[in-house]
Design an enzyme around this catalytic site. Structure first.
Site, PDB file in Angstrom:
ATOM      1  N   SER A   1       0.852  -1.208   0.000  1.00 52.36           N
ATOM      2  CA  SER A   1       0.000   0.000   0.000  1.00 52.36           C
ATOM      3  C   SER A   1       0.873   1.238   0.000  1.00 52.36           C
ATOM      4  CB  SER A   1      -0.873   0.015   1.258  1.00 52.36           C
ATOM      5  OG  SER A   1      -1.517   1.266   1.400  1.00 52.36           O
TER       6      SER A   1
ATOM      7  N   TYR B   1      -1.855  -1.098  10.219  1.00 54.61           N
ATOM      8  CA  TYR B   1      -1.976  -1.374   8.783  1.00 54.61           C
ATOM      9  C   TYR B   1      -0.734  -0.880   8.045  1.00 54.61           C
ATOM     10  CZ  TYR B   1      -3.815  -1.026   3.994  1.00 54.61           C
ATOM     11  OH  TYR B   1      -4.001  -1.145   2.643  1.00 54.61           O
TER      12      TYR B   1
HETATM   13  N1  LIG Z   1      -8.559  -0.168  -1.983  1.00 57.09           N
HETATM   14  C1  LIG Z   1      -7.494   0.549  -1.809  1.00 57.09           C
HETATM   15  O1  LIG Z   1      -7.508   1.767  -2.016  1.00 57.09           O
HETATM   16  C2  LIG Z   1      -6.197  -0.073  -1.359  1.00 57.09           C
HETATM   17  C3  LIG Z   1      -5.098   0.775  -1.196  1.00 57.09           C
HETATM   18  C4  LIG Z   1      -3.877   0.212  -0.807  1.00 57.09           C
HETATM   19  C5  LIG Z   1      -3.778  -1.153  -0.579  1.00 57.09           C
HETATM   20  N2  LIG Z   1      -4.883  -1.942  -0.713  1.00 57.09           N
HETATM   21  C6  LIG Z   1      -4.714  -3.362  -0.441  1.00 57.09           C
HETATM   22  O2  LIG Z   1      -5.302  -4.121  -1.480  1.00 57.09           O
HETATM   23  C7  LIG Z   1      -5.751  -5.370  -0.946  1.00 57.09           C
HETATM   24  C8  LIG Z   1      -7.200  -5.583  -1.352  1.00 57.09           C
HETATM   25  O3  LIG Z   1      -7.932  -4.500  -0.844  1.00 57.09           O
HETATM   26  P1  LIG Z   1      -9.439  -4.187  -1.255  1.00 57.09           P
HETATM   27  O4  LIG Z   1      -9.548  -2.715  -1.285  1.00 57.09           O
HETATM   28  O5  LIG Z   1      -9.840  -4.988  -2.414  1.00 57.09           O
HETATM   29  O6  LIG Z   1     -10.142  -4.693   0.089  1.00 57.09           O
HETATM   30  P2  LIG Z   1     -11.619  -5.227   0.386  1.00 57.09           P
HETATM   31  O7  LIG Z   1     -12.557  -4.815  -0.697  1.00 57.09           O
HETATM   32  O8  LIG Z   1     -11.902  -4.840   1.783  1.00 57.09           O
HETATM   33  O9  LIG Z   1     -11.403  -6.820   0.292  1.00 57.09           O
HETATM   34  C9  LIG Z   1     -10.591  -7.444   1.227  1.00 57.09           C
HETATM   35  C10 LIG Z   1     -10.491  -8.907   0.881  1.00 57.09           C
HETATM   36  O10 LIG Z   1      -9.689  -9.535   1.884  1.00 57.09           O
HETATM   37  C11 LIG Z   1     -10.389 -10.665   2.396  1.00 57.09           C
HETATM   38  N3  LIG Z   1     -10.100 -10.856   3.807  1.00 57.09           N
HETATM   39  C12 LIG Z   1     -10.114  -9.912   4.788  1.00 57.09           C
HETATM   40  N4  LIG Z   1      -9.865 -10.469   5.970  1.00 57.09           N
HETATM   41  C13 LIG Z   1      -9.676 -11.800   5.734  1.00 57.09           C
HETATM   42  C14 LIG Z   1      -9.408 -12.907   6.567  1.00 57.09           C
HETATM   43  N5  LIG Z   1      -9.282 -12.784   7.896  1.00 57.09           N
HETATM   44  N6  LIG Z   1      -9.293 -14.131   6.009  1.00 57.09           N
HETATM   45  C15 LIG Z   1      -9.456 -14.288   4.671  1.00 57.09           C
HETATM   46  N7  LIG Z   1      -9.709 -13.265   3.833  1.00 57.09           N
HETATM   47  C16 LIG Z   1      -9.822 -12.049   4.357  1.00 57.09           C
HETATM   48  C17 LIG Z   1     -11.860 -10.336   2.190  1.00 57.09           C
HETATM   49  O11 LIG Z   1     -12.614 -11.533   2.058  1.00 57.09           O
HETATM   50  P3  LIG Z   1     -13.664 -12.074   3.166  1.00 57.09           P
HETATM   51  O12 LIG Z   1     -14.226 -10.903   3.891  1.00 57.09           O
HETATM   52  O13 LIG Z   1     -14.637 -12.844   2.358  1.00 57.09           O
HETATM   53  O14 LIG Z   1     -12.853 -12.963   4.037  1.00 57.09           O
HETATM   54  C18 LIG Z   1     -11.843  -9.589   0.877  1.00 57.09           C
HETATM   55  O15 LIG Z   1     -11.933 -10.492  -0.202  1.00 57.09           O
HETATM   56  C19 LIG Z   1      -5.535  -5.299   0.560  1.00 57.09           C
HETATM   57  O16 LIG Z   1      -4.340  -5.941   0.900  1.00 57.09           O
HETATM   58  C20 LIG Z   1      -5.416  -3.817   0.825  1.00 57.09           C
HETATM   59  O17 LIG Z   1      -4.655  -3.534   1.970  1.00 57.09           O
HETATM   60  C21 LIG Z   1      -6.092  -1.439  -1.095  1.00 57.09           C
END
Ligand SMILES: NC(=O)c1ccc[n+]([C@@H]2O[C@H](COP(=O)([O-])OP(=O)(O)OC[C@H]3O[C@@H](n4cnc5c(N)ncnc54)[C@H](OP(=O)(O)O)[C@@H]3O)[C@@H](O)[C@H]2O)c1
Length: 303
Positions: A201, A215
């Protein structure tokens, strides 16, 4: 906001705890033992079972993807599936076959709580069993799942107020699970000359107005781990890279992020599909000499 990827998403909107809810308590290092045990269970996979029989002559490239149920992960499932890959999806939410957009989705889904180290070990054993159908080869592992807990009012959790349960849960999901999976699936990645992509991130490199301390530090650690892994896995022909998204329109964002985006060079939030494109590139032949890199996907936010 966003979510054309979710118009026919089979997963989203059911638990919704990843972005801000109180995360499950992390397990202790017993999970590491479970992962090590999982490494030794590979031989049992040859016994077949439902998945072994189903894909006995499967020649597709295979991806193991965490966090597949929503957001960036879900867009990544669709990207790889449309390119003909078999995608083994991992998340806590179960799979809904009625609205499933890709073949064999139900067969290739593994329910796992990455906050529970024991459960990660169990999932690794199950993944290895299922990979026997592909000759024990894994072409890509994408460590995408992540949690970013906020305070009850949605504020950033700073280093003075983050409790230890949250620290441990965040590091288990965002940092320990990726290395457990990479080590647990090392033999299969090596056999396929595979690639690993760790999702870090922009918050790993600077204080962010919404992302909490646990985080941010977990992502900084994951970026450092990517460098270490590139050095260690490289001699085995396994490439290890990271992508560092900025503000991507998914459920993990805090209210107010759209306002921030107005000040970015590209003046908008990113789309999950744009992140999936870069992940796909890093897992393919076009990136065959790229390892140890962290690619910014943030509309120029880092400048
Ligand atoms: N969106 C952004 O702007 C952004 C920015 C920087 C980095 N990121 C990174 O990108 C990645 C994806 O983010 P996103 O925005 O797509 O997040 P999101 O929409 O909140 O999705 C998170 C995913 O992680 C899974 N997850 C969470 N806790 C879990 C657990 N305990 N066991 C298994 N699975 C788990 C969730 O599945 P379930 O709930 O079904 O388990 C979901 O599929 C993350 O690593 C995040 O830190 C995102």
């Amino acid at each position: 906001m966003m979510k054309d990827s979710e118009q026919y998403c089979p997963f989203h909107g059911e638990t919704g705890t990843a972005a801000g809810g109180e995360p499950p308590a992390a397990a202790d290092n017993a999970g590491t033992q479970a992962a090590e045990q999982a490494r030794g269970l590979a031989g049992g996979a040859a016994q077949g079972g439902k998945h072994g029989a189903r894909f006995a002559d499967d020649t597709r490239k295979t991806l193991v993807l965490t966090g597949a149920s929503r957001g960036i992960g879900h867009a990544t499932v669709k990207r790889f599936s449309s390119e003909g890959w078999r995608v083994i999806t991992c998340s806590r939410q179960s799979f809904s076959p009625q609205t499933c957009p890709w073949a064999e989705g139900a067969e290739d889904h593994i329910g796992v709580n990455l906050a529970d180290a024991e459960d990660v070990g169990r999932a690794i054993a199950e993944i290895r069993r299922r990979l026997e159908a592909n000759g024990g080869r894994l072409h890509a592992l994408v460590n995408n799942a992540g949690i970013s807990p906020k305070s009850e009012s949605g504020r950033r959790l700073n280093s003075l107020e983050t409790n230890m349960q949250i620290w441990r849960a965040v590091f288990q999901v965002n940092f320990y699970a990726p290395i457990m999976l990479a080590r647990g699936l090392f033999a299969e990645l090596k056999a396929a000359h595979g690639a690993i992509v760790n999702v870090t991130s922009i918050a790993g490199g600077r204080v962010h107005p919404f992302a909490g301390t646990a985080y941010a530090t977990s992502k900084a650690a994951l970026a450092a781990l990517t460098r270490e892994m590139a050095s260690d896995f490289g001699p085995h022909n396994v490439r290890v890279n990271a992508i560092a998204p900025g503000e991507i329109a998914t459920g993990i964002l805090s209210p107010g992020t759209e306002k921030m985006a107005e000040h970015l060079p590209l003046r908008r939030l990113g789309r999950p599909e744009e992140v999936a494109d870069t992940i796909y590139y890093l897992c393919g032949e076009g990136a065959s000499y790229v390892t140890g890199s962290e690619i910014h996907i943030n509309g120029g936010q880092h400048v």
